[in-house]
Design an enzyme around this catalytic site. Structure first.
Site: not given
Ligand SMILES: *Cc1c(COP(=O)(O)O)cnc(C)c1O
Length: 425
Positions: A103
């Site tokens: 993220k």
């Molecule tokens: C946010 C997140 C996901 C999921 O990603 P999306 O874009 O919501 O499908 C998977 N793994 C981790 C560690 C995350 O922080």
């Protein structure tokens, strides 16, 4: 120049409009009206992720973001290494950013794009974020120190893990953390109420959720970067929740990569795999269930609307989906550790299990990259339960020494308003 239109129709707007609005006025999500094509060979010369980012994002953004190089170098200060587990199988480590999850790519880039757009307009924003984990810390860290932006984080006190809480409350310039005496739903309710409150309309309030196109586009970069590093056509396995990461993979495919297979690996929240298999109608979402891979605990993926608008009935031809339960997630963490001596977080394990199933069920052994979404040390309890070892990460350990700043509030709009009016103006 590429323009952006809501999935529900209407006028197309510029990138910076879509960026500053987040959600379209009609409740839809912004999608490009056309996809810029960039031959993969044009990216192959890029010597760093930031340089690749500059070349790949420029056609999506327009003139307002002319000098993109410096922005990308400031945003992407960390590597995204491709680690070979065995011939034809890599993991792409997306957890080397400041908050140790993928993220950081979207949040850090979006923060700088937004700062530029606000500066150009002479405007400010106060961004409210309700968070139960990874997103909040990435947004807080990504937006900290932006001159025209302040961030107010709301999280449910006592209901996030100790590591997550530490990441949320460490003191950052321009960021206020509020521990709400209530649930995550209370936090979300307060954010929504504040955004429409008459007295607060004097403040330039805004939200930063995962559906912003400005968070999505930068996530294309690591797909392109992985393809560049592996120097061949590869499939990608994507641990998925809200489907933002997968949508970015689809956009990267349409722009540059041709059509690799994308594998949507979900936990027990299985709407999307069932939809792909023809067992669930579009938008026939299920309630959320709690799992060990909790960043993917999403019953109604918000980016489904975007994916469906983009590919419609073509989705099952391009994306292969599967749903992995907790016991199998733990078993996959163990198998990966025993076979390769490599530690993975539960989300990454769901992706590796999904890839193994894809290969077994289809017989397609083409080289593939599994996205490693978070550092295993962010989930010490689950890793210890699966493997009997505690993962270490000095940056997380340093958090316990960092200065913190947090205020507790009851779950009422009056309390939130008091904080906003006193602290932020
Ligand atoms: C946010 C997140 C996901 C999921 O990603 P999306 O874009 O919501 O499908 C998977 N793994 C981790 C560690 C995350 O922080």
């Amino acid at each position: 120049m590429i323009r952006y239109r809501s999935t529900r129709g209407g006028e197309a707007v510029s990138f910076s409009e879509a960026l500053l609005r987040g959600l379209a006025g009609d409740g839809g999500l912004y999608l490009p009206t056309s996809i810029p094509k960039l031959p993969f060979a044009a990216l192959a010369g890029a010597s760093s992720l930031a340089e690749l980012g500059e070349r790949a994002l420029a056609p999506w953004l327009g003139e307002e973001f002319a000098e993109l190089g410096a922005l990308m170098r400031e945003a992407l200060t960390f590597p995204a290494p491709l680690v070979e587990l065995e011939p034809g199988l890599w993991v792409l480590e997306l957890f080397h950013g400041p908050t140790l999850s993928f993220k950081d790519f979207g949040a850090r880039t979006m923060a700088r794009l937004m700062q530029r757009a606000l500066e150009a307009r002479g405007e400010r924003r106060i961004i409210l974020v309700a968070t139960s984990g990874d997103t909040g810390s990435a947004v807080a860290d990504g937006f900290a120190g932006m001159a025209n932006i302040r961030v107010v984080l709301l999280y449910p006190k006592g209901r996030v893990s100790p590591v997550q809480e530490r990441q949320l409350i460490c003191r950052r310039p321009g960021v206020m953390a509020l521990a709400v005496e209530g649930s995550f739903d209370d936090c979300q309710r307060l954010v929504k109420a504040a955004l429409v409150d008459a007295e607060l309309s004097q403040l330039p309030l805004s939200s930063a959720n995962s559906i912003n196109i400005g968070r999505l586009l930068p996530q294309m970069l690591y797909y392109l970067w992985a393809a560049r590093q592996s120097e061949q056509r590869v499939h990608f396995s994507v641990p998925s929740g809200n489907l933002g990461n997968l949508t970015a993979g689809v956009l990267a495919s349409l722009m540059s990569l041709g059509t690799p297979r994308l594998i949507a690996a979900h936990n027990a929240n299985r709407f999307f795999p069932e939809f792909l298999a023809g067992k669930a109608a579009p938008y026939a979402f299920y309630p959320t269930v709690a799992t060990l891979s909790n960043a993917m605990d999403v019953g109604a993926p918000s980016n489904f609307e975007r994916l469906y608008a983009l590919l419609g009935d073509q989705l099952p031809a391009q994306i292969w989906g599967t749903s992995v339960d907790d016991a199998t997630t733990l078993a996959r963490m163990q198998a990966v550790y025993e076979r390769y001596g490599y530690l993975v977080c539960p989300h990454t394990a769901v992706g590796l299990e999904g890839l193994a199933r894809y290969r077994r069920d289809t017989g397609d052994a083409q080289p593939a990259v599994a996205l490693a979404c978070a550092h295993p040390a962010k989930f010490p309890e689950t890793v210890a339960r699966a493997l009997g070892v505690t993962p270490r990460e000095p940056r997380l350990e340093a958090l316990w020494q960092a200065e913190v700043s947090v205020r507790e509030i009851p779950p009422t709009l009056a309390a939130l308003k008091a904080e906003l009016l006193a602290e932020v103006v």
